[in-house]
Write an enzyme that holds these catalytic residues in place. Sequence first.
Site, short mmCIF file in Angstrom:
data_model
loop_
_atom_site.label_atom_id
_atom_site.label_comp_id
_atom_site.label_asym_id
_atom_site.label_seq_id
_atom_site.Cartn_x
_atom_site.Cartn_y
_atom_site.Cartn_z
N LYS A 80 22.55 -29.89 20.96
CA LYS A 80 22.85 -29.67 19.25
C LYS A 80 23.82 -30.63 18.49
O LYS A 80 24.88 -30.67 19.99
CB LYS A 80 23.49 -28.25 19.06
N GLY A 176 23.24 -16.47 1.89
CA GLY A 176 22.57 -17.99 1.67
C GLY A 176 21.20 -17.89 1.10
O GLY A 176 20.59 -17.32 2.35
N VAL A 177 20.87 -18.84 0.33
CA VAL A 177 19.53 -18.99 0.47
C VAL A 177 19.60 -20.57 -0.11
O VAL A 177 19.57 -21.14 -0.95
CB VAL A 177 19.78 -18.52 -1.12
N GLY A 178 19.76 -21.55 1.45
CA GLY A 178 19.64 -22.75 1.15
C GLY A 178 18.53 -22.95 1.65
O GLY A 178 16.86 -22.27 1.30
N VAL A 180 17.07 -22.91 4.92
CA VAL A 180 15.41 -21.66 4.86
C VAL A 180 15.96 -20.45 4.22
O VAL A 180 14.86 -19.39 3.45
CB VAL A 180 15.92 -21.65 6.45
N TYR A 182 16.54 -19.86 0.97
CA TYR A 182 15.45 -20.27 0.29
C TYR A 182 14.03 -19.34 0.26
O TYR A 182 13.58 -18.98 -0.19
CB TYR A 182 15.47 -21.13 -0.86
N1 PHE Z 1 17.56 -26.80 13.22
C1 PHE Z 1 17.03 -26.02 14.92
C2 PHE Z 1 17.39 -24.66 14.90
O1 PHE Z 1 19.05 -24.23 14.61
C3 PHE Z 1 16.07 -26.39 15.49
C4 PHE Z 1 15.49 -27.90 15.32
C5 PHE Z 1 15.59 -28.61 15.87
C6 PHE Z 1 14.50 -28.20 14.31
C7 PHE Z 1 14.35 -29.55 16.79
C8 PHE Z 1 14.42 -30.08 14.21
C9 PHE Z 1 14.41 -30.15 15.20
O2 PHE Z 1 16.95 -23.41 15.67
#
Ligand code: PHE
Length: 352
Positions: A80, A176-178, A180, A182
């Site tokens: 991440k 939260g309605v951003g 995802v 929303y």
């Molecule tokens: N962001 C997404 C999550 O937290 C996963 C993701 C990974 C989206 C790679 C796009 C590309 O699970």
Amino acid sequence: MRILDVAHEMGHEEVVVLHDQASGLRAVVAIHDTTLGPAAGGTRMRLYPTMDDAVLDALRLSRAMTYKAALAEMPTGGGKAVILGDPARDKTRQRLVAYAKAVERMGGRFHTGPDMGIDARDAAVMARHTKHVSHANPQSGVDTADLTAVGVLEAIRHTALFLGTELRDLRVALQGVGQVGYRLAKRLHAAGAKLTVCDREEARAGRVADECGAEVVGHENIYDADCDVFSPNAAGAVLNSETIPRLRAKAVVGAANEQLSTPEDGDRLHERGIVWAPDYVANAGGLLSLLHERGEVDEDGIHERVRAIGPRVREILESAADDDLPPHVIADRIAHERLRAAREARRARPPA
Ligand code: PHE
């Protein structure tokens, strides 16, 4: 504890700090575990009080991606990235480009895409400078935020079935309605659920009030909302010793990553008789969407994989109930077991 000692404790393979003089980019990429494949995880952009807070967030979120991939049977490891700054003010093209070039230099060890504060348009900017970014094609039939919402909807549906009720009989409180939240609100509304929502941006909550007849509450009051399901879809660590006693829901199911402030908060929910669908199980839809992007499954195939999140959540809730354990203990066990088996298989393979 010093922050890199935390990385050591949590078992991270690699942590990269990025500083770019010309653009002012500041970012952290954390690679937790690549047993199951090259690291995959979104890039988040937000303001952090200190650099340590940013690193800690990247450490926790990348570990969650390792577990998420293990439960979803994805051939990816956990990674991440976080970009420091306010997405509304500090997100310049120059910084996104500098970041994308840094991801490219990592040579595929880290594959990324949208997350909180970074959307598909930002991913499209990055994609001009690195191959290792997903969901950059606005023409693609699948949208990672929507697939995440589909998975969470199915997790709520199956949690409701576990509790002996149905979506259309639920009131769901959405924090939260951003991107995802929303999409989840729209799908819940279509399924007949009643909604209570909050968002730090008033306009976003107002839109869901208009389109879904949702009741809007201040973001400090969402924990006290009278509801059946509390659904965190924004920040992490929202389930803690201060908020859990206030919850009136029978279940907590949402898309936010790292919802528990500490593992003890999972026990605290269990003691209160509140069912918690482990976040990294419920919110795997975004990660799974990589299968479609890589051409491994078609549009129907990806929806099928994402909908399977529902029954998986239900199985975990059932075995947790059978053993009188909090669901996070069961999910963690499955993840550890899969990682252990994969490590063993790797060791058994003769060296190339
Ligand atoms: N962001 C997404 C999550 O937290 C996963 C993701 C990974 C989206 C790679 C796009 C590309 O699970």
